[in-house]
Write a protein that holds these residues in place. Structure first.
Motif, PDB file in Angstrom:
ATOM      1  N   ASP A   1      45.551 -53.719  43.699  1.00  7.54           N
ATOM      2  CA  ASP A   1      46.003 -54.164  44.960  1.00  7.54           C
ATOM      3  C   ASP A   1      45.843 -55.843  45.062  1.00  7.54           C
ATOM      4  O   ASP A   1      44.856 -56.081  45.410  1.00  7.54           O
ATOM      5  CB  ASP A   1      45.578 -53.341  46.094  1.00  7.54           C
ATOM      6  CG  ASP A   1      46.273 -53.775  47.403  1.00  7.54           C
ATOM      7  OD1 ASP A   1      47.416 -54.307  47.276  1.00  7.54           O
ATOM      8  OD2 ASP A   1      45.489 -53.702  48.399  1.00  7.54           O
ATOM      9  N   GLU A   2      47.097 -56.574  45.176  1.00  7.69           N
ATOM     10  CA  GLU A   2      46.980 -57.705  45.245  1.00  7.69           C
ATOM     11  C   GLU A   2      47.303 -57.909  46.792  1.00  7.69           C
ATOM     12  O   GLU A   2      48.134 -58.847  47.255  1.00  7.69           O
ATOM     13  CB  GLU A   2      47.839 -58.603  44.371  1.00  7.69           C
ATOM     14  CG  GLU A   2      47.537 -60.076  44.425  1.00  7.69           C
ATOM     15  CD  GLU A   2      48.372 -60.945  43.708  1.00  7.69           C
ATOM     16  OE1 GLU A   2      47.949 -62.069  43.246  1.00  7.69           O
ATOM     17  OE2 GLU A   2      49.494 -60.693  43.376  1.00  7.69           O
ATOM     18  N   LEU A   3      46.476 -57.585  47.779  1.00  4.21           N
ATOM     19  CA  LEU A   3      46.660 -57.777  49.136  1.00  4.21           C
ATOM     20  C   LEU A   3      46.751 -59.131  49.564  1.00  4.21           C
ATOM     21  O   LEU A   3      45.897 -60.218  49.159  1.00  4.21           O
ATOM     22  CB  LEU A   3      45.303 -57.011  49.870  1.00  4.21           C
ATOM     23  CG  LEU A   3      45.074 -57.421  51.473  1.00  4.21           C
ATOM     24  CD1 LEU A   3      46.423 -56.531  52.232  1.00  4.21           C
ATOM     25  CD2 LEU A   3      43.787 -56.814  51.810  1.00  4.21           C
ATOM     26  N   GLY A   4      47.838 -59.464  50.464  1.00  5.37           N
ATOM     27  CA  GLY A   4      47.892 -60.905  50.727  1.00  5.37           C
ATOM     28  C   GLY A   4      48.532 -61.859  49.560  1.00  5.37           C
ATOM     29  O   GLY A   4      48.841 -62.931  49.808  1.00  5.37           O
TER      30      GLY A   4
ATOM     31  N   GLN B   1      44.958 -65.124  50.208  1.00  3.48           N
ATOM     32  CA  GLN B   1      44.242 -64.687  51.373  1.00  3.48           C
ATOM     33  C   GLN B   1      42.707 -64.417  50.780  1.00  3.48           C
ATOM     34  O   GLN B   1      42.449 -64.165  49.829  1.00  3.48           O
ATOM     35  CB  GLN B   1      44.655 -63.496  52.094  1.00  3.48           C
ATOM     36  CG  GLN B   1      46.067 -63.807  52.800  1.00  3.48           C
ATOM     37  CD  GLN B   1      46.823 -62.452  53.590  1.00  3.48           C
ATOM     38  OE1 GLN B   1      45.960 -61.566  53.723  1.00  3.48           O
ATOM     39  NE2 GLN B   1      47.651 -62.589  53.875  1.00  3.48           N
ATOM     40  N   ALA B   2      41.712 -64.678  52.022  1.00  2.00           N
ATOM     41  CA  ALA B   2      40.429 -64.304  51.753  1.00  2.00           C
ATOM     42  C   ALA B   2      40.028 -62.893  52.038  1.00  2.00           C
ATOM     43  O   ALA B   2      39.899 -62.259  53.172  1.00  2.00           O
ATOM     44  CB  ALA B   2      39.341 -64.979  52.751  1.00  2.00           C
ATOM     45  N   THR B   3      40.375 -62.031  51.106  1.00  2.00           N
ATOM     46  CA  THR B   3      40.167 -60.516  51.434  1.00  2.00           C
ATOM     47  C   THR B   3      38.678 -60.020  50.959  1.00  2.00           C
ATOM     48  O   THR B   3      38.562 -58.525  51.009  1.00  2.00           O
ATOM     49  CB  THR B   3      41.333 -59.755  50.702  1.00  2.00           C
ATOM     50  OG1 THR B   3      41.182 -59.429  49.258  1.00  2.00           O
ATOM     51  CG2 THR B   3      42.700 -60.429  51.030  1.00  2.00           C
ATOM     52  N   CYS B   4      37.931 -60.673  50.130  1.00  2.00           N
ATOM     53  CA  CYS B   4      36.529 -60.446  49.536  1.00  2.00           C
ATOM     54  C   CYS B   4      35.431 -60.607  50.972  1.00  2.00           C
ATOM     55  O   CYS B   4      34.614 -61.247  50.583  1.00  2.00           O
ATOM     56  CB  CYS B   4      36.520 -61.068  48.507  1.00  2.00           C
ATOM     57  SG  CYS B   4      37.652 -60.664  46.877  1.00  2.00           S
ATOM     58  N   ASP B   5      36.101 -60.201  52.146  1.00  2.00           N
ATOM     59  CA  ASP B   5      34.945 -60.456  53.251  1.00  2.00           C
ATOM     60  C   ASP B   5      34.794 -59.416  54.078  1.00  2.00           C
ATOM     61  O   ASP B   5      35.144 -58.235  53.561  1.00  2.00           O
ATOM     62  CB  ASP B   5      35.435 -61.685  54.186  1.00  2.00           C
ATOM     63  CG  ASP B   5      36.621 -61.117  54.830  1.00  2.00           C
ATOM     64  OD1 ASP B   5      37.445 -59.674  54.205  1.00  2.00           O
ATOM     65  OD2 ASP B   5      37.408 -61.669  55.661  1.00  2.00           O
TER      66      ASP B   5
ATOM     67  N   PRO C   1      38.540 -53.570  54.336  1.00  2.00           N
ATOM     68  CA  PRO C   1      37.481 -52.599  53.570  1.00  2.00           C
ATOM     69  C   PRO C   1      37.553 -52.591  52.188  1.00  2.00           C
ATOM     70  O   PRO C   1      38.460 -53.344  51.576  1.00  2.00           O
ATOM     71  CB  PRO C   1      38.685 -51.365  54.181  1.00  2.00           C
ATOM     72  CG  PRO C   1      39.275 -51.863  55.396  1.00  2.00           C
ATOM     73  CD  PRO C   1      39.440 -53.449  55.068  1.00  2.00           C
ATOM     74  N   ASN C   2      36.924 -51.985  51.495  1.00  2.00           N
ATOM     75  CA  ASN C   2      36.528 -52.053  50.184  1.00  2.00           C
ATOM     76  C   ASN C   2      37.679 -51.259  49.352  1.00  2.00           C
ATOM     77  O   ASN C   2      37.671 -51.415  48.290  1.00  2.00           O
ATOM     78  CB  ASN C   2      35.119 -51.173  49.834  1.00  2.00           C
ATOM     79  CG  ASN C   2      34.082 -52.241  50.125  1.00  2.00           C
ATOM     80  OD1 ASN C   2      34.111 -53.294  50.132  1.00  2.00           O
ATOM     81  ND2 ASN C   2      32.801 -51.774  50.461  1.00  2.00           N
ATOM     82  N   THR C   3      38.485 -50.590  50.156  1.00  2.00           N
ATOM     83  CA  THR C   3      39.669 -50.155  49.335  1.00  2.00           C
ATOM     84  C   THR C   3      40.976 -50.873  49.531  1.00  2.00           C
ATOM     85  O   THR C   3      41.786 -50.311  48.800  1.00  2.00           O
ATOM     86  CB  THR C   3      39.996 -48.681  50.112  1.00  2.00           C
ATOM     87  OG1 THR C   3      40.271 -48.794  51.491  1.00  2.00           O
ATOM     88  CG2 THR C   3      38.713 -47.813  50.010  1.00  2.00           C
ATOM     89  N   LYS C   4      40.780 -51.914  49.915  1.00  2.00           N
ATOM     90  CA  LYS C   4      41.918 -52.839  50.062  1.00  2.00           C
ATOM     91  C   LYS C   4      41.743 -54.306  49.344  1.00  2.00           C
ATOM     92  O   LYS C   4      40.778 -54.654  49.416  1.00  2.00           O
ATOM     93  CB  LYS C   4      42.129 -53.229  51.388  1.00  2.00           C
ATOM     94  CG  LYS C   4      42.740 -51.761  52.271  1.00  2.00           C
ATOM     95  CD  LYS C   4      43.087 -52.439  53.924  1.00  2.00           C
ATOM     96  CE  LYS C   4      43.219 -51.415  54.664  1.00  2.00           C
ATOM     97  NZ  LYS C   4      44.619 -50.308  54.255  1.00  2.00           N
TER      98      LYS C   4
END
Length: 453
Positions: A301-304, A308-312, A316-319
């Motif tokens: 899943d390429e959220l954003g 975007q900074a999604t590894c923060d 959630p760990n599922t996104k």
């Protein structure tokens, strides 16, 4: 591209944005410099796990060292690595992986120039209107996008041989070899209102037939609407990426709002076996990877959209992660998720991106790019409990968030990472779990066309 796809952003589809400045060298780090064909293992503020070594670094060089010259995908054939770039593509001699040598660079600007290689045919994906099929076409009337084809028999002097225009261009593409023809699945978002190159309606994929004896005669032979019951995305229609496993007669398509399992027994007429939807955890179904046995599929899943900074701690760990599915009685069943456990800074773009299997018999292990999250090596042999076993990354870069590893693939004993701003990195993992992979030799490697090892 359409506005929603521009959010894909950042890296996947936006060469016009400002790129990051290279990371500053810490005061206590000696920065090695290198000529264009030489390498340096001391790349900025690199950190790795104890079992990973950074063995080579080849910085980007002119003409691909401008702010818009984003390094993109990788492909391999024999002792050569092919690196896509929004400015064109480069060929490296990797006979000695610790000392890659630049052989040639072909200037052919386009977005995003994802690359595949089959024998001496190289194919590039063009996903933004340009002036024409040739590399030197005038940009006064950008009204062409699709696939460009090159003959790379002479690695020092590749030759343009032809092109195929496709509706909505080609974001990525997937090769399926036939006896006399190469079939290419074109993935692209769309449609775009009032566009000459991306009119409605837009079928999810287009299939191009490339005659091996006359690649200049390549043409579209099918436009299958692989699943009419869609769409579950706030973004575009269409597919982002398709991974084929010809030996298993299967393909897995990541189609923005859905994941799709396909029967490709007849490559020109793929059939839907299953459609997956997960609006809770998936924003952009980005890519897919089968395990070697063809009994599992990892969807990312390429959220954003990569920007975007999604590894923060706020995500959630599922996104922005990988979902592991087991294939049971012909149907995919979700078992677990994997996301890198190393928290990134608020200004570091980070999300699951391109990766490949590490060929360890009897195990399911991947290496994967995470933009500024670096390169992660993870084990999903236990589908419900995947875990990271190694990593490589740099510190935060200055400026825009578009930076980090675009693609990270294992090929004949080494990991190659295409870094958006930094160039080509070569890594080596020494670990009892992955060491058996060093005995596996591949003749070639295109991540979207899997072969049994």
């Amino acid at each position: 591209m359409i506005g929603t796809v521009l959010l894909l952003a950042s890296a996947c589809a936006a060469g016009q944005q400002t790129l990051a400045e290279p990371p500053a060298t810490p005061a206590n780090t000696q920065q090695e410099t290198s000529a264009p064909a030489s390498t340096s293992a001391a790349g900025s503020d690199v950190i790795t796990s104890d079992n990973v070594k950074h063995v080579a670094h080849v910085p980007k060089t002119a003409p691909f060292d401008g702010v818009d010259d984003i390094n993109s995908d990788l492909a391999f054939n024999g002792n050569y690595a092919y690196v896509g770039n929004f400015g064109g593509f480069s060929i490296y001699d990797i006979t000695d992986p610790r000392k890659p040598q630049l052989v040639s660079q072909v200037s052919c600007p386009a977005q995003q120039n994802d690359v595949t290689i089959y024998d001496n045919l190289l194919i590039l994906s063009i996903d933004e209107p340009v002036g024409g099929p040739e590399c030197d076409a005038s940009q006064n009337d950008p009204s062409w996008e699709g696939l460009r084809i090159f003959d790379v028999s002479d690695k020092k002097s590749p030759k343009y041989v032809g092109a195929v225009q496709t509706e909505c261009g080609s974001h990525t593409h997937t090769m399926i070899p036939g006896q006399d023809n190469l079939y290419v699945y074109v993935s692209s978002p769309g449609p775009e209102p009032d566009s000459e190159t991306c009119p409605a309606p837009h079928e999810l994929i287009q299939i191009v037939e490339v005659p091996l004896s006359s690649p200049q005669s390549a043409k579209i032979v099918a436009k299958p609407d692989i699943f009419p019951e869609r769409q579950h995305s706030e973004f575009a229609s269409g597919c982002h990426d398709i991974t084929a496993y010809p030996e298993k007669k299967l393909a897995a398509a990541a189609c923005f709002g859905d994941g799709v399992l396909l029967d490709i027994s007849d490559p020109v007429n793929p059939k839907v076996l299953q459609q997956l939807t997960d609006t809770e955890n998936f924003q952009i179904w980005h890519s897919a990877t089968f395990n070697n046995d063809g009994t599992k599929v990892v969807f990312s899943d390429e959220l954003g959209g990569g920007g975007q900074a999604t590894c923060d701690r706020n995500t959630p760990n599922t996104k922005g992660a990988n979902a592991v599915y087991d294939l049971v009685n012909g149907q995919l069943q979700k078992r677990g998720y994997f996301k890198i456990p190393r928290e990134q800074q608020p200004d570091e773009n980070c999300v699951a991106h391109n990766g490949s299997l590490i060929p360890v018999p009897g195990k399911d292990i991947m290496v994967q790019a995470w933009y500024q999250g670096g390169v992660s090596i993870w084990d999903f042999t236990d589908s419900a409990n995947p875990k990271e076993i190694g990593y490589f990354e740099r510190g935060p870069v200055k400026g825009s968030v578009i930076a980090g590893s675009w693609s990270a693939y294992y090929y004949n004993g080494y990991i190659y990472s295409s870094d958006i701003t930094q160039g080509l990195d070569v890594l080596e993992i020494d670990d009892p779990l992955t060491d058996p992979a060093k005995k596996v030799t591949m003749d070639d490697f295109n991540v979207q066309t899997q072969k049994t090892y």
